[in-house]
Design a protein around this motif. Structure first.
Motif, short mmCIF file in Angstrom:
data_model
loop_
_atom_site.label_atom_id
_atom_site.label_comp_id
_atom_site.label_asym_id
_atom_site.label_seq_id
_atom_site.Cartn_x
_atom_site.Cartn_y
_atom_site.Cartn_z
N ILE A 6 0.86 -1.18 0.00
CA ILE A 6 0.00 0.00 0.00
C ILE A 6 0.90 1.23 0.00
N VAL A 7 0.53 2.20 -0.83
CA VAL A 7 1.32 3.43 -0.91
C VAL A 7 1.20 4.17 0.42
N LYS A 8 2.32 4.35 1.10
CA LYS A 8 2.34 5.06 2.38
C LYS A 8 2.24 6.56 2.14
N TRP A 9 3.07 7.07 1.23
CA TRP A 9 3.00 8.48 0.81
C TRP A 9 3.68 8.59 -0.55
N TYR A 10 3.30 9.65 -1.27
CA TYR A 10 3.90 9.90 -2.59
C TYR A 10 3.87 11.39 -2.85
N LYS A 11 5.03 11.96 -3.15
CA LYS A 11 5.13 13.39 -3.46
C LYS A 11 5.07 13.54 -4.98
N GLU A 12 3.89 13.90 -5.46
CA GLU A 12 3.68 13.99 -6.90
C GLU A 12 4.61 15.03 -7.54
N ASP A 13 4.84 16.15 -6.82
CA ASP A 13 5.70 17.20 -7.37
C ASP A 13 7.17 16.78 -7.44
N LYS A 14 7.58 15.83 -6.62
CA LYS A 14 8.97 15.34 -6.62
C LYS A 14 9.12 14.05 -7.42
N GLY A 15 8.03 13.27 -7.53
CA GLY A 15 8.08 12.04 -8.31
C GLY A 15 8.61 10.82 -7.57
N TYR A 16 8.45 10.80 -6.23
CA TYR A 16 8.87 9.63 -5.47
C TYR A 16 8.04 9.46 -4.22
N GLY A 17 8.16 8.28 -3.60
CA GLY A 17 7.42 8.02 -2.37
C GLY A 17 7.85 6.71 -1.74
N LEU A 21 5.33 -2.60 2.51
CA LEU A 21 5.32 -3.98 2.05
C LEU A 21 4.17 -4.74 2.69
N ASP A 22 3.30 -5.29 1.85
CA ASP A 22 2.17 -6.09 2.32
C ASP A 22 1.38 -5.37 3.41
N GLY A 23 1.36 -4.04 3.37
CA GLY A 23 0.59 -3.26 4.32
C GLY A 23 1.21 -3.13 5.69
N GLU A 24 2.46 -3.53 5.87
CA GLU A 24 3.13 -3.44 7.16
C GLU A 24 3.74 -2.05 7.30
N ASP A 25 3.26 -1.27 8.23
CA ASP A 25 3.67 0.13 8.36
C ASP A 25 5.17 0.29 8.60
N GLY A 26 5.78 -0.59 9.34
CA GLY A 26 7.19 -0.44 9.66
C GLY A 26 8.15 -0.93 8.58
N ASN A 27 7.63 -1.55 7.54
CA ASN A 27 8.46 -2.15 6.51
C ASN A 27 8.07 -1.55 5.17
N HIS A 28 8.88 -0.60 4.66
CA HIS A 28 8.52 0.06 3.40
C HIS A 28 9.73 0.26 2.51
N VAL A 29 9.44 0.47 1.20
CA VAL A 29 10.51 0.63 0.21
C VAL A 29 10.27 1.90 -0.61
N PHE A 30 11.35 2.38 -1.19
CA PHE A 30 11.33 3.58 -2.03
C PHE A 30 10.72 3.26 -3.40
N VAL A 31 9.97 4.22 -3.95
CA VAL A 31 9.45 4.09 -5.32
C VAL A 31 9.66 5.42 -6.05
N HIS A 32 10.15 5.33 -7.28
CA HIS A 32 10.36 6.50 -8.13
C HIS A 32 9.35 6.43 -9.28
N PHE A 33 8.94 7.60 -9.79
CA PHE A 33 7.92 7.60 -10.84
C PHE A 33 8.32 6.78 -12.05
N SER A 34 9.61 6.68 -12.34
CA SER A 34 10.06 5.91 -13.49
C SER A 34 9.82 4.41 -13.33
N ALA A 35 9.55 3.95 -12.09
CA ALA A 35 9.29 2.53 -11.83
C ALA A 35 7.82 2.17 -11.99
N ILE A 36 6.95 3.18 -12.19
CA ILE A 36 5.52 2.94 -12.34
C ILE A 36 5.25 2.54 -13.78
N SER A 37 4.61 1.39 -13.96
CA SER A 37 4.30 0.92 -15.31
C SER A 37 3.31 1.86 -15.97
#
Length: 81
Positions: A6-17, A21-37
């Motif tokens: 689940i997307v925890k947060w995403y800064k549309e103006d910056k292009g990342y968030g 992982l699997d909805g676990e609040d303490g376990n999250h990974v970086f995502v960049h807009f270029s990784a979005i299909s």
């Protein structure tokens, strides 16, 4: 490795968030807009972005070029808003 989360947060103006992982609040990974299909039905203007709370699937990959982002999301697809 294919994962869901689940997307925890995403800064549309910056292009990342962060994706929880699997909805676990303490376990999250970086995502960049270029990784979005690209999906021309969802992103009609060509600009790819995510929204907080969206359920997504993605591949979890190692990031050897960074010391603080050891794993990142790639091939991100929106499952549900």
């Amino acid at each position: 490795m294919k994962r869901e989360g689940i997307v925890k947060w995403y800064k549309e103006d910056k292009g990342y968030g962060r994706i929880m992982l699997d909805g676990e609040d303490g376990n999250h990974v970086f995502v960049h807009f270029s990784a979005i299909s690209p999906n021309h039905e969802t992103f009609t203007n060509g600009f790819r972005f995510l929204k907080q709370g969206q359920r997504v699937s993605f591949e979890l990959v190692e990031n050897p070029n960074s010391t603080d982002q050891k794993q990142v999301a790639e091939n991100v697809m929106i499952i549900a808003d």
